[in-house]
Design a protein around this motif. Structure first.
Motif, mmCIF file in Angstrom:
data_model
loop_
_atom_site.group_PDB
_atom_site.id
_atom_site.type_symbol
_atom_site.label_atom_id
_atom_site.label_comp_id
_atom_site.label_asym_id
_atom_site.label_seq_id
_atom_site.Cartn_x
_atom_site.Cartn_y
_atom_site.Cartn_z
ATOM 1 N N ARG A 164 0.844 -1.189 0.000
ATOM 2 C CA ARG A 164 0.000 0.000 0.000
ATOM 3 C C ARG A 164 0.886 1.248 0.000
ATOM 4 O O ARG A 164 2.095 1.174 0.184
ATOM 5 C CB ARG A 164 -0.914 0.043 1.238
ATOM 6 C CG ARG A 164 -1.994 -1.039 1.272
ATOM 7 C CD ARG A 164 -3.057 -0.781 0.215
ATOM 8 N NE ARG A 164 -4.169 -1.709 0.315
ATOM 9 C CZ ARG A 164 -4.225 -2.894 -0.298
ATOM 10 N NH1 ARG A 164 -3.201 -3.290 -1.048
ATOM 11 N NH2 ARG A 164 -5.270 -3.677 -0.153
ATOM 12 N N THR A 176 0.018 11.305 -8.868
ATOM 13 C CA THR A 176 -0.599 12.492 -8.274
ATOM 14 C C THR A 176 -1.955 12.200 -7.637
ATOM 15 O O THR A 176 -2.214 12.592 -6.488
ATOM 16 C CB THR A 176 -0.732 13.608 -9.316
ATOM 17 O OG1 THR A 176 -1.424 13.103 -10.468
ATOM 18 C CG2 THR A 176 0.624 14.129 -9.735
ATOM 19 N N ILE A 177 -2.838 11.530 -8.343
ATOM 20 C CA ILE A 177 -4.182 11.290 -7.802
ATOM 21 C C ILE A 177 -4.505 9.805 -7.652
ATOM 22 O O ILE A 177 -5.621 9.452 -7.292
ATOM 23 C CB ILE A 177 -5.260 11.960 -8.690
ATOM 24 C CG1 ILE A 177 -5.252 11.364 -10.101
ATOM 25 C CG2 ILE A 177 -5.044 13.460 -8.748
ATOM 26 C CD1 ILE A 177 -6.358 11.938 -10.988
ATOM 27 N N GLY A 213 -3.456 7.595 -5.414
ATOM 28 C CA GLY A 213 -3.739 7.150 -4.051
ATOM 29 C C GLY A 213 -5.178 7.407 -3.653
ATOM 30 O O GLY A 213 -5.847 6.538 -3.064
ATOM 31 N N THR A 214 -5.673 8.588 -3.964
ATOM 32 C CA THR A 214 -7.058 8.926 -3.633
ATOM 33 C C THR A 214 -8.041 8.036 -4.377
ATOM 34 O O THR A 214 -9.025 7.549 -3.809
ATOM 35 C CB THR A 214 -7.331 10.403 -3.975
ATOM 36 O OG1 THR A 214 -6.425 11.228 -3.249
ATOM 37 C CG2 THR A 214 -8.762 10.785 -3.619
ATOM 38 N N LEU A 215 -7.768 7.808 -5.653
ATOM 39 C CA LEU A 215 -8.686 6.992 -6.448
ATOM 40 C C LEU A 215 -8.651 5.525 -6.021
ATOM 41 O O LEU A 215 -9.693 4.856 -6.005
ATOM 42 C CB LEU A 215 -8.332 7.118 -7.927
ATOM 43 C CG LEU A 215 -9.295 6.438 -8.914
ATOM 44 C CD1 LEU A 215 -10.724 6.929 -8.690
ATOM 45 C CD2 LEU A 215 -8.873 6.709 -10.351
ATOM 46 N N LYS A 233 -8.204 4.418 -2.981
ATOM 47 C CA LYS A 233 -9.031 4.327 -1.769
ATOM 48 C C LYS A 233 -10.516 4.328 -2.124
ATOM 49 O O LYS A 233 -11.302 3.571 -1.552
ATOM 50 C CB LYS A 233 -8.706 5.488 -0.833
ATOM 51 C CG LYS A 233 -7.312 5.414 -0.218
ATOM 52 C CD LYS A 233 -7.042 6.627 0.666
ATOM 53 C CE LYS A 233 -5.638 6.572 1.256
ATOM 54 N NZ LYS A 233 -5.336 7.767 2.082
ATOM 55 N N ALA A 234 -10.901 5.193 -3.060
ATOM 56 C CA ALA A 234 -12.310 5.261 -3.455
ATOM 57 C C ALA A 234 -12.763 3.962 -4.117
ATOM 58 O O ALA A 234 -13.857 3.462 -3.841
ATOM 59 C CB ALA A 234 -12.520 6.442 -4.399
ATOM 60 N N ARG A 282 -13.098 1.226 -1.454
ATOM 61 C CA ARG A 282 -14.299 1.433 -0.638
ATOM 62 C C ARG A 282 -15.542 1.002 -1.414
ATOM 63 O O ARG A 282 -16.446 0.362 -0.870
ATOM 64 C CB ARG A 282 -14.407 2.909 -0.257
ATOM 65 C CG ARG A 282 -15.524 3.203 0.749
ATOM 66 C CD ARG A 282 -15.572 4.682 1.088
ATOM 67 N NE ARG A 282 -14.288 5.157 1.565
ATOM 68 C CZ ARG A 282 -13.520 6.044 0.928
ATOM 69 N NH1 ARG A 282 -13.930 6.542 -0.247
ATOM 70 N NH2 ARG A 282 -12.366 6.432 1.423
#
Length: 287
Positions: free
Chosen positions: A163, A241-242, A244-246, A248-249, A252
């Motif tokens: 991770r 850049t993005i 990690g956020t995606l 997680k989404a 979930r």
């Protein structure tokens, strides 16, 4: 709770091997054709390949569901991701190979696993072709290539452990290499159909395999290297850049869609023995 990619069962593996074998034959047979063969009829393979692919894609989905016990919400999520990927493709199409859908396919393949990842890549390319009017003899080959691209992300190591920054670096490295691989294999489909090229890069039916491969390498370097580089660099930038956020989404969302639910059925209830009835349990991996 942590989310792991959907594991491949024996039926899923069988379906993926079958569709991949057919795809490799469709891509590579002109390289082994005799000099008198009408290799230009390679363009006529597309309707047949598409007709074979559709039931095989359905078979991959059905086999994965049968092996893992997922419900309809998981399939619905595939549709949502395919729609998002199809909408992303026109944003960069025709601009130095800048195609943001590739980074979404990398992350989705990582989260969904190789089986559903293959189907997602293929369906996304099909939907984007309908959206952009890019329907042609190349479409089923694009579907196969994108399916392999997304499946490869699902086969990367450490799905339940790796991770954070390390995972993003691995995914960006894969995206960089796989972006070139996608462009290369699609070049193979179009290269055998082109006429009037210089002898140093044109396809020669019946020539020894190694000679044609040298010509093909020269063709790739001369025509598409810059385009593939733009695709690869954009995939790396967006992943770092993005990504990690995606991720997680997506994880979930897959928990809610029961991608990782393992349903265990007991047996029939036997109230006459005085024992507690068998129950159905849904378990999740702990973090």
């Amino acid at each position: 709770m942590s989310t792991r990619p959907v594991r491949l069962g024996p039926r899923s593996v069988t379906a993926l091997v079958l569709v991949s074998f057919i795809g490799l034959v469709a891509f590579c047979w002109p390289l082994f054709a005799e000099a008198g063969s009408a290799v230009t009829s390679h363009a006529g393979d597309a309707p047949w390949l598409f007709a074979v692919m559709l039931p095989l894609l359905v078979a991959v989905v059905v086999a994965t569901i049968a092996d893992c016990g997922m419900d309809a919400k998981a399939v619905a999520m595939l549709g949502v991701l395919a729609a998002v990927g199809a909408a992303l493709r026109p944003l960069g199409a025709g601009t130095a190979g800048l195609e943001p859908m590739f980074f979404l396919m990398v992350l989705s393949g990582r989260v969904l696993g190789p089986g559903f990842g293959f189907v997602l890549g293929s369906v996304t390319m099909f939907a984007s072709a309908l959206l952009t009017g890019g329907v042609g003899p190349w479409m089923p080959f694009q579907m196969l290539s994108m399916g392999w691209f997304t499946m490869g992300a699902g086969l990367l190591p450490g799905p339940g452990r790796l991770r954070g920054r390390g995972e993003l670096l691995m995914l960006s490295g894969y995206g960089f290499v796989a972006a070139f691989a996608y462009g290369t294999i699609m070049n193979l489909q179009g290269w055998v159909l082109l006429q009037g090229l210089s002898s140093g890069i044109s396809f020669q039916p019946g020539a020894p395999l190694h000679e044609n491969l040298v010509r093909f390498l020269a063709y790739v370097l001369a025509t598409s290297l810059g385009w593939d580089l733009g695709r690869a660099v954009l995939t790396v930038v967006l992943t770092l850049t993005i990504g990690g956020t995606l991720l997680k989404a997506l994880r979930r969302a897959t928990r809610r869609a029961n991608f990782e639910a393992q349903v265990t059925f007991g047996g029939p209830e036997r109230p006459s023995t005085g024992e507690a009835p068998h129950r159905t349990y849904v378990t999740y991996e702990p973090e």
